[in-house]
Motif scaffolding. Structure first.
Motif, PDB file in Angstrom:
ATOM      1  N   ASP A  11       0.864  -1.174   0.000  1.00 15.13           N
ATOM      2  CA  ASP A  11       0.000   0.000   0.000  1.00 15.13           C
ATOM      3  C   ASP A  11       0.899   1.222   0.000  1.00 15.13           C
ATOM      4  O   ASP A  11       1.638   1.462   0.965  1.00 15.13           O
ATOM      5  CB  ASP A  11      -0.897  -0.018   1.244  1.00 15.13           C
ATOM      6  N   VAL A  12       0.854   1.993  -1.093  1.00 15.08           N
ATOM      7  CA  VAL A  12       1.718   3.166  -1.244  1.00 15.08           C
ATOM      8  C   VAL A  12       0.864   4.426  -1.212  1.00 15.08           C
ATOM      9  O   VAL A  12      -0.253   4.445  -1.722  1.00 15.08           O
ATOM     10  CB  VAL A  12       2.534   3.082  -2.546  1.00 15.08           C
ATOM     11  N   ALA A  13       1.391   5.490  -0.608  1.00 17.25           N
ATOM     12  CA  ALA A  13       0.594   6.694  -0.394  1.00 17.25           C
ATOM     13  C   ALA A  13       1.166   7.927  -1.065  1.00 17.25           C
ATOM     14  O   ALA A  13       0.609   9.017  -0.912  1.00 17.25           O
ATOM     15  CB  ALA A  13       0.454   6.969   1.108  1.00 17.25           C
ATOM     16  N   PRO A  56      -6.545   8.612  -0.610  1.00 19.22           N
ATOM     17  CA  PRO A  56      -7.731   8.982  -1.397  1.00 19.22           C
ATOM     18  C   PRO A  56      -7.702  10.375  -2.017  1.00 19.22           C
ATOM     19  O   PRO A  56      -8.542  10.676  -2.867  1.00 19.22           O
ATOM     20  CB  PRO A  56      -8.885   8.897  -0.382  1.00 19.22           C
ATOM     21  N   VAL A  57      -6.776  11.230  -1.606  1.00 22.98           N
ATOM     22  CA  VAL A  57      -6.715  12.591  -2.151  1.00 22.98           C
ATOM     23  C   VAL A  57      -5.324  12.829  -2.716  1.00 22.98           C
ATOM     24  O   VAL A  57      -4.327  12.716  -1.997  1.00 22.98           O
ATOM     25  CB  VAL A  57      -7.038  13.645  -1.070  1.00 22.98           C
ATOM     26  N   ARG A  58      -5.259  13.165  -4.014  1.00 20.01           N
ATOM     27  CA  ARG A  58      -3.979  13.333  -4.692  1.00 20.01           C
ATOM     28  C   ARG A  58      -4.049  14.553  -5.605  1.00 20.01           C
ATOM     29  O   ARG A  58      -5.104  14.873  -6.149  1.00 20.01           O
ATOM     30  CB  ARG A  58      -3.635  12.103  -5.538  1.00 20.01           C
ATOM     31  N   ARG A  61      -3.186  16.370  -9.220  1.00 13.84           N
ATOM     32  CA  ARG A  61      -3.170  15.838 -10.588  1.00 13.84           C
ATOM     33  C   ARG A  61      -1.762  15.394 -10.992  1.00 13.84           C
ATOM     34  O   ARG A  61      -1.607  14.442 -11.763  1.00 13.84           O
ATOM     35  CB  ARG A  61      -3.725  16.883 -11.558  1.00 13.84           C
ATOM     36  N   ARG A  62      -0.749  16.067 -10.469  1.00 16.85           N
ATOM     37  CA  ARG A  62       0.634  15.646 -10.758  1.00 16.85           C
ATOM     38  C   ARG A  62       0.926  14.291 -10.129  1.00 16.85           C
ATOM     39  O   ARG A  62       1.620  13.453 -10.724  1.00 16.85           O
ATOM     40  CB  ARG A  62       1.618  16.700 -10.246  1.00 16.85           C
ATOM     41  N   GLU A  63       0.417  14.064  -8.925  1.00 14.43           N
ATOM     42  CA  GLU A  63       0.616  12.759  -8.285  1.00 14.43           C
ATOM     43  C   GLU A  63      -0.124  11.661  -9.031  1.00 14.43           C
ATOM     44  O   GLU A  63       0.385  10.541  -9.182  1.00 14.43           O
ATOM     45  CB  GLU A  63       0.165  12.830  -6.824  1.00 14.43           C
ATOM     46  N   ILE A  64      -1.326  11.963  -9.491  1.00 14.04           N
ATOM     47  CA  ILE A  64      -2.069  10.982 -10.282  1.00 14.04           C
ATOM     48  C   ILE A  64      -1.301  10.636 -11.547  1.00 14.04           C
ATOM     49  O   ILE A  64      -1.164   9.460 -11.917  1.00 14.04           O
ATOM     50  CB  ILE A  64      -3.476  11.514 -10.627  1.00 14.04           C
ATOM     51  N   ALA A  65      -0.776  11.668 -12.208  1.00 11.59           N
ATOM     52  CA  ALA A  65      -0.023  11.439 -13.441  1.00 11.59           C
ATOM     53  C   ALA A  65       1.192  10.548 -13.181  1.00 11.59           C
ATOM     54  O   ALA A  65       1.528   9.681 -14.001  1.00 11.59           O
ATOM     55  CB  ALA A  65       0.411  12.770 -14.046  1.00 11.59           C
ATOM     56  N   ASP A  81     -13.588  12.454 -10.112  1.00 14.40           N
ATOM     57  CA  ASP A  81     -13.502  13.164 -11.392  1.00 14.40           C
ATOM     58  C   ASP A  81     -12.046  13.319 -11.818  1.00 14.40           C
ATOM     59  O   ASP A  81     -11.717  13.164 -13.008  1.00 14.40           O
ATOM     60  CB  ASP A  81     -14.164  14.541 -11.281  1.00 14.40           C
ATOM     61  N   LYS A  82     -11.163  13.632 -10.880  1.00 12.08           N
ATOM     62  CA  LYS A  82      -9.740  13.774 -11.201  1.00 12.08           C
ATOM     63  C   LYS A  82      -9.141  12.452 -11.680  1.00 12.08           C
ATOM     64  O   LYS A  82      -8.323  12.425 -12.612  1.00 12.08           O
ATOM     65  CB  LYS A  82      -8.974  14.301  -9.986  1.00 12.08           C
ATOM     66  N   LEU A  83      -9.550  11.337 -11.062  1.00 12.06           N
ATOM     67  CA  LEU A  83      -9.066  10.041 -11.527  1.00 12.06           C
ATOM     68  C   LEU A  83      -9.573   9.745 -12.930  1.00 12.06           C
ATOM     69  O   LEU A  83      -8.814   9.265 -13.795  1.00 12.06           O
ATOM     70  CB  LEU A  83      -9.501   8.936 -10.562  1.00 12.06           C
TER      71      LEU A  83
END
Length: 384
Positions: free
Chosen positions: A72-74, A96-98, A100-104, A123-125
């Protein structure tokens, strides 16, 4: 000091030979591997390790050796750490909250499992996370919360959707074509198996409200370590309760199970060795470590009372135990352990206080405030 040895028999052996003047974290790899195998043998699903609890490279490597195949990475840092140390293992990005750069970053690294607890974050995901990667479906798990007691503190104050919102999120995930799963966290140091039962029953209701079969159910972390003297936590009873409740609630349509212990895996593989700096008028104890160092979480979660006191020769103090106030080394009055701890009345300056079970949320919290906290690490065969 004689420093020829690199692996010590136990903390007493280390103290006798080194008499360290800085805090020492003593690590027993055999204890860590034994605990990992207990989870692998007892938990009825995939065991993933919550890296945040102790990201030391030796911890990761020993868990892989023991058979752990998921993490499990955060954060992007933890994603990259596991990618380097344990390539080919599963990485679940369950913060659960990232941004957009972290999502990318997660998308570039091929993350296949994500969690979410709000419509805005979903929505961001959806903007960036593909439905599949190289033929494998990408999982998104709504995380839900309940007002269930039984833990040392509740993570629901920061993360988790209500069951109604979780059902809406689950439906949206399925409609989008992602692998739809669910996740929860019963709270840290949760010793009551009934907490998991309550969450699993509500997970079934969420699936019913959404009209969606959850592919997997992640029952979170929260698995307890042995913090208090006396009987150790009963992990087998928790494993059994989880398996039995899932079978009862879901029957033949049961989701695959995942857990993400951090503390429950790593805490008992470490002991913190601190030294007594002084006894103020024979009463208050001042240590060379405290809440700005490796004991940062104690004011929040409560004291570790699996404690022994040894002389500089490694012999145990055996005096009658009485409650004492314990301060850390800094000049800040906040640097105090909560309440009092029972210590032998023959404790003396230069003795060593050993906090057993100190391996979680400790090595990552050392701030070096006031110039204290120059922690060293050592390997021991065990703690007896």
């Amino acid at each position: 000091m004689r420093t020829q040895k690199t692996v010590w028999d136990n903390p007493a052996d280390l103290i006798r030979h080194l008499q360290p003047d800085h805090p020492v974290m003593a690590f027993a790899p055999t204890v860590l591997q034994d605990r990992a195998r207990q989870f692998l043998a007892g938990f009825p699903g995939l065991v993933t390790y919550a890296v945040k609890s102790n990201p030391d490279e030796t911890v990761i490597q020993n868990l892989v050796t023991a058979g752990i195949q998921g993490f499990d990475v955060a954060s992007p840092y933890e994603i990259d750490l596991i990618g380097r140390l344990a390539p080919g293992t599963a990485r679940h990005y369950h913060n659960p909250v990232r941004s957009r750069r972290e999502i990318a970053h997660g998308v570039r690294e091929g993350i296949l499992a994500w969690s979410v607890d709000s419509g805005s974050e979903l929505d961001k995901l959806f903007e960036q996370v593909p439905v599949s990667v190289e033929g494998q479906g990408v999982e998104i798990s709504p995380r839900f919360k309940l007002p269930v007691p039984g833990a040392a503190y509740d993570f629901g104050s920061k993360f988790g959707a209500t069951p109604d919102l979780a059902a809406d999120l689950l439906r949206r995930v399925a409609d989008r074509g992602h692998v739809a799963s669910l996740t929860f966290h019963p709270g840290t140091q949760c010793t009551d198996p009934m907490a998991w039962e309550s969450y699993i029953r509500v997970a079934r209701e969420i699936c019913y409200m959404a009209g969606v079969r959850a592919h997997r159910l992640n029952v979170g972390g929260g698995f307890p370590s042995h913090r208090l003297a006396g009987v150790a936590p009963d992990l087998p009873s928790i494993f059994t309760k989880i398996g039995d409740t899932v079978a009862e609630c879901f029957g033949t349509d049961a989701p695959a199970l995942v857990c993400e212990p951090g503390r429950g895996l790593c805490a008992d593989a470490y002991a913190l060795i601190a030294r007594v700096k002084g006894l103020r008028d024979g009463a208050n104890v001042f240590l060379n470590d405290g809440v700005y160092g490796n004991l940062a979480e104690l004011p929040v979660i409560g004291n570790l009372d699996r404690i022994e006191v040894l002389t500089p020769q490694g012999r145990p103090r055996s005096g009658e135990r009485t409650g004492r106030v314990i301060f850390g080394p800094t000049c800040d009055s906040v640097d105090r352990l909560p309440g009092e701890l029972a210590l032998p009345d023959d404790i003396a300056e230069d003795d060593y206080v050993i906090f057993h079970g100190a391996g979680a949320y400790s090595v990552v919290t050392n701030t070096r405030f006031n110039g204290f906290g120059a922690m060293t690490r050592a390997t021991v065969m065990g703690f007896e």
